[in-house]
Enzyme design. Structure first.
Site, mmCIF file in Angstrom:
data_model
loop_
_atom_site.group_PDB
_atom_site.id
_atom_site.type_symbol
_atom_site.label_atom_id
_atom_site.label_comp_id
_atom_site.label_asym_id
_atom_site.label_seq_id
_atom_site.Cartn_x
_atom_site.Cartn_y
_atom_site.Cartn_z
ATOM 1 N N ARG A 37 0.864 -1.196 0.000
ATOM 2 C CA ARG A 37 0.000 0.000 0.000
ATOM 3 C C ARG A 37 0.891 1.234 0.000
ATOM 4 O O ARG A 37 1.743 1.379 0.889
ATOM 5 C CB ARG A 37 -0.863 0.050 1.269
ATOM 6 C CG ARG A 37 -1.692 -1.189 1.562
ATOM 7 C CD ARG A 37 -3.049 -1.151 0.877
ATOM 8 N NE ARG A 37 -3.721 -2.436 1.014
ATOM 9 C CZ ARG A 37 -4.739 -2.675 1.830
ATOM 10 N NH1 ARG A 37 -5.214 -1.709 2.587
ATOM 11 N NH2 ARG A 37 -5.296 -3.869 1.880
ATOM 12 N N GLU A 41 -7.909 -1.503 14.263
ATOM 13 C CA GLU A 41 -8.416 -2.476 13.294
ATOM 14 C C GLU A 41 -7.322 -3.475 12.943
ATOM 15 O O GLU A 41 -6.225 -3.082 12.575
ATOM 16 C CB GLU A 41 -8.870 -1.741 12.025
ATOM 17 C CG GLU A 41 -9.282 -2.695 10.928
ATOM 18 C CD GLU A 41 -9.403 -2.039 9.560
ATOM 19 O OE1 GLU A 41 -9.813 -0.870 9.476
ATOM 20 O OE2 GLU A 41 -9.070 -2.716 8.572
ATOM 21 N N GLU A 48 0.939 4.056 1.293
ATOM 22 C CA GLU A 48 0.305 4.860 2.344
ATOM 23 C C GLU A 48 0.992 6.222 2.385
ATOM 24 O O GLU A 48 2.188 6.310 2.643
ATOM 25 C CB GLU A 48 0.440 4.170 3.704
ATOM 26 C CG GLU A 48 -0.198 2.780 3.786
ATOM 27 C CD GLU A 48 -1.714 2.811 3.906
ATOM 28 O OE1 GLU A 48 -2.289 3.920 3.930
ATOM 29 O OE2 GLU A 48 -2.312 1.722 3.966
ATOM 30 N N ARG A 55 1.040 2.654 12.539
ATOM 31 C CA ARG A 55 0.344 1.396 12.252
ATOM 32 C C ARG A 55 0.214 1.080 10.759
ATOM 33 O O ARG A 55 -0.503 0.170 10.370
ATOM 34 C CB ARG A 55 -1.026 1.382 12.915
ATOM 35 C CG ARG A 55 -1.950 2.463 12.439
ATOM 36 C CD ARG A 55 -3.262 2.358 13.183
ATOM 37 N NE ARG A 55 -4.355 2.904 12.398
ATOM 38 C CZ ARG A 55 -5.615 2.601 12.582
ATOM 39 N NH1 ARG A 55 -5.962 1.738 13.497
ATOM 40 N NH2 ARG A 55 -6.552 3.147 11.852
ATOM 41 N N HIS A 56 0.897 1.879 9.932
ATOM 42 C CA HIS A 56 0.866 1.611 8.494
ATOM 43 C C HIS A 56 2.265 1.353 7.947
ATOM 44 O O HIS A 56 3.208 2.076 8.272
ATOM 45 C CB HIS A 56 0.266 2.807 7.732
ATOM 46 C CG HIS A 56 -1.205 2.951 7.922
ATOM 47 N ND1 HIS A 56 -1.757 3.811 8.852
ATOM 48 C CD2 HIS A 56 -2.243 2.322 7.311
ATOM 49 C CE1 HIS A 56 -3.082 3.716 8.798
ATOM 50 N NE2 HIS A 56 -3.402 2.818 7.878
ATOM 51 N N SER A 96 -10.410 -6.653 8.184
ATOM 52 C CA SER A 96 -11.651 -6.284 7.523
ATOM 53 C C SER A 96 -12.135 -7.502 6.767
ATOM 54 O O SER A 96 -11.342 -8.218 6.165
ATOM 55 C CB SER A 96 -11.441 -5.142 6.522
ATOM 56 O OG SER A 96 -11.410 -3.914 7.201
ATOM 57 N N ARG A 130 0.059 -5.951 12.740
ATOM 58 C CA ARG A 130 -0.728 -5.212 13.746
ATOM 59 C C ARG A 130 -1.021 -6.095 14.951
ATOM 60 O O ARG A 130 -1.033 -5.624 16.082
ATOM 61 C CB ARG A 130 -2.030 -4.704 13.134
ATOM 62 C CG ARG A 130 -1.779 -3.554 12.186
ATOM 63 C CD ARG A 130 -3.033 -2.759 11.930
ATOM 64 N NE ARG A 130 -2.765 -1.727 10.940
ATOM 65 C CZ ARG A 130 -3.692 -1.019 10.339
ATOM 66 N NH1 ARG A 130 -4.966 -1.238 10.607
ATOM 67 N NH2 ARG A 130 -3.358 -0.094 9.466
HETATM 68 P P1 ATP Z 1 -6.705 1.239 7.884
HETATM 69 O O1 ATP Z 1 -8.070 1.837 7.782
HETATM 70 O O2 ATP Z 1 -6.291 0.950 9.285
HETATM 71 O O3 ATP Z 1 -5.677 1.971 7.098
HETATM 72 P P2 ATP Z 1 -7.639 -0.518 5.865
HETATM 73 O O4 ATP Z 1 -9.091 -0.594 6.215
HETATM 74 O O5 ATP Z 1 -7.190 0.356 4.780
HETATM 75 O O6 ATP Z 1 -6.795 -0.199 7.188
HETATM 76 P P3 ATP Z 1 -7.867 -3.132 4.774
HETATM 77 O O7 ATP Z 1 -7.840 -2.815 3.337
HETATM 78 O O8 ATP Z 1 -9.164 -3.393 5.412
HETATM 79 O O9 ATP Z 1 -7.092 -1.987 5.583
HETATM 80 O O10 ATP Z 1 -6.842 -4.331 5.024
HETATM 81 C C1 ATP Z 1 -7.091 -5.431 5.881
HETATM 82 C C2 ATP Z 1 -6.101 -5.465 7.028
HETATM 83 O O11 ATP Z 1 -4.760 -5.365 6.550
HETATM 84 C C3 ATP Z 1 -6.215 -4.305 7.997
HETATM 85 O O12 ATP Z 1 -7.218 -4.541 8.951
HETATM 86 C C4 ATP Z 1 -4.846 -4.272 8.629
HETATM 87 O O13 ATP Z 1 -4.705 -5.263 9.622
HETATM 88 C C5 ATP Z 1 -3.953 -4.654 7.463
HETATM 89 N N1 ATP Z 1 -3.395 -3.468 6.820
HETATM 90 C C6 ATP Z 1 -3.950 -2.704 5.869
HETATM 91 N N2 ATP Z 1 -3.144 -1.712 5.477
HETATM 92 C C7 ATP Z 1 -2.009 -1.862 6.203
HETATM 93 C C8 ATP Z 1 -0.765 -1.162 6.234
HETATM 94 N N3 ATP Z 1 -0.544 -0.125 5.449
HETATM 95 N N4 ATP Z 1 0.184 -1.584 7.094
HETATM 96 C C9 ATP Z 1 -0.032 -2.659 7.892
HETATM 97 N N5 ATP Z 1 -1.176 -3.363 7.894
HETATM 98 C C10 ATP Z 1 -2.163 -2.983 7.068
HETATM 99 MG MG MG Z 2 -10.231 -2.183 6.687
#
Ligand code: ATP
Ligand code: MG
Length: 439
Positions: free
Chosen positions: A215, A362, A217, A223-224, A365, A413
């Site tokens: 990602r 979180e 980000e 946490r990312h 999902s 996480r």
């Molecule tokens: P957030 O809202 O916390 O950025 P997200 O809803 O974008 O997360 P999802 O697409 O739902 O993330 O991804 C499923 C799971 O993958 C998340 O619940 C999290 O545990 C993990 N995850 C997502 N993005 C990241 C990241 N950039 N770094 C670490 N873990 C991640």
């Molecule tokens: Mg999510």
């Protein structure tokens, strides 16, 4: 010469007088003039090597005296009982082979006596990893993943590997990493979402994937990551998202319990206590969550918007007061969840998505997916997607797709929370973020 006949942890009083070879790093040295103490560290612990000038060949004593910290050595010698030595034994050296001398100064203090900033630690990760509390994170991460995988195997999940070079993303364009793919643009996979759903049409029925996800980000948070390990599960012939939630809580609670018992020593040494996890985890609907958060007056959420990090934390506190670390948030507003989530037919304003929260963060999902081709196409159009980009995916829904659901769980996480690590980067050997591309 055999470099190692014993691990340091195996050296006990029972071996008094026996000849052994140990190998590892020079953890620290102490100079008392005529006596030099050398602490030798291997994977299992530390042993004291005691060199008495009067009793050793001058050359051997000089070698020991000249060793720099973190040099790699093999020591052969005799085990000797010594109540003053750590663990009650020491080694009287007969030969010391310097396998690789370490440069000075060291980039950080491996004994941990001198504090090092996270950036310094990550820049010098290999040396940082020599600290036991740092490697313990990865031993525990390994145990968690291994047991998660084993339990999924018991539950009939087939482990698969989907492509990581992809033509389309499923989690929103803003976090896609474009890459040059011959003469076209491709992307690093944000998640295996589209492929794991397609596989539900294959008859494999239940699939598991444990693989990196990427990602882009934009924001720098604790946490990312740009690259994380995602555990993805998908299961067919479900009645509702409840089946997926039930599966997740069984597998996760089992894996956490395994870590709590099998890694008890490591956890104790880290000063961490894992709570006993009991199932079922409580379910809180999104609407209830909004009410709870707003009633706290610490922050505010308007129904229909995604829960902010702050709102998640507030809810975490409220749930912790009720004795719950792990809880599901269900029935999210349809418009804040991706196109592939099934909308609740009776109440179209909410959908069959859930998140699993762990101490206000979180970690998962998931949800029931939309398996009806026509409905799926409408959802994609509603969300402004060009369905022609997704033909390869949509075609899988034309020739017999069972109802299905699944989830994505970020393992880092979970490790971050259970080990109470401040920054998620500490749970990755070589983390990737906006500014970090090496080592
Ligand atoms: P957030 O809202 O916390 O950025 P997200 O809803 O974008 O997360 P999802 O697409 O739902 O993330 O991804 C499923 C799971 O993958 C998340 O619940 C999290 O545990 C993990 N995850 C997502 N993005 C990241 C990241 N950039 N770094 C670490 N873990 C991640
Ligand atoms: Mg999510």
């Amino acid at each position: 010469m055999v470099l190692r006949t014993k691990w340091t942890c195996e050296l006990t009083e029972a071996l008094d007088g026996k000849a052994v070879n140990v190998a590892g790093w020079v953890h620290s040295k102490r100079n008392l003039g005529g006596i030099r103490f050398l602490l030798l560290r291997d994977k299992t612990g530390i042993i004291q090597v005691t060199a008495i000038k009067k009793k050793l060949e001058p050359e051997l004593f000089a070698t020991i005296a000249s060793l720099s910290k973190e040099s790699v050595v093999s020591v052969s010698g005799q085990v000797k009982k010594n109540n003053q030595a750590p663990h009650g034994v020491e080694i009287i050296p007969e030969t010391v082979t310097v396998l690789n001398p370490a440069d000075t100064p060291l980039p950080l203090d491996v004994t941990g006596k001198v504090h090092a900033e996270l950036d310094t630690r990550l820049d010098n990760r290999v040396v940082d990893l020599r600290r036991q509390n740092v490697t313990r994170v990865f031993i525990i991460k390994d145990a968690l993943l291994a047991e998660f995988r084993r339990k999924c195997d018991d539950e009939g999940f087939v482990e698969v590997h989907t492509p990581k070079i992809v033509a389309a993303g499923a989690e929103g364009g803003s976090t896609l990493f474009p890459i040059a793919y011959f003469d076209r643009e491709a992307y690093l996979a944000q998640s295996p979402q589209l492929y794991k759903q397609m596989l539900m049409g294959s008859g494999l029925d239940r699939i598991l994937e444990i693989a990196p996800a990427w990602r882009a980000e934009k924001s720098d948070t604790i946490r990312h990551l740009s690259e994380f390990i995602s555990i993805d599960m998908e299961m067919a012939f479900i009645e509702s998202e409840e089946d997926v939630m039930g599966m997740l809580e069984r597998v996760l609670a089992h894996a956490l319990e395994h870590v709590r018992t099998s890694c008890s020593l490591q956890l104790e040494e880290m000063g961490v206590e894992l709570p006993e996890v009991s199932i079922p985890f409580p379910r809180v609907t999104y609407s209830e969550a909004v009410e709870l958060i707003n009633a706290s007056s610490e922050t505010e959420v308007e129904w229909g918007e995604d829960l902010s990090t702050e709102a998640e934390k507030v809810l975490g506190k409220i749930m912790a007061e009720k004795g719950h670390d792990l809880y599901f948030i269900t029935e999210y507003p349809s418009r804040i969840k991706p196109f592939y989530i099934m909308v609740n037919d009776e109440r179209p304003e909410v959908c069959r998505a859930f998140d699993l929260e762990f101490s206000g963060m979180e970690i998962t999902s998931g949800g029931q997916r939309e398996h009806r081709h026509d409905v799926l196409i409408n959802r994609m159009k509603e969300q402004g997607l060009d369905t022609s980009d997704f033909t390869f995916y949509l075609d899988a829904f034309r020739f017999g797709m069972p109802p299905h659901g699944g989830l994505g769980l970020g393992i880092e996480r979970v490790v971050q929370i259970i080990l109470d690590v401040k920054n998620i980067r500490e749970t990755v050997l070589f983390p990737r973020d906006r500014s970090r591309l090496v080592p």
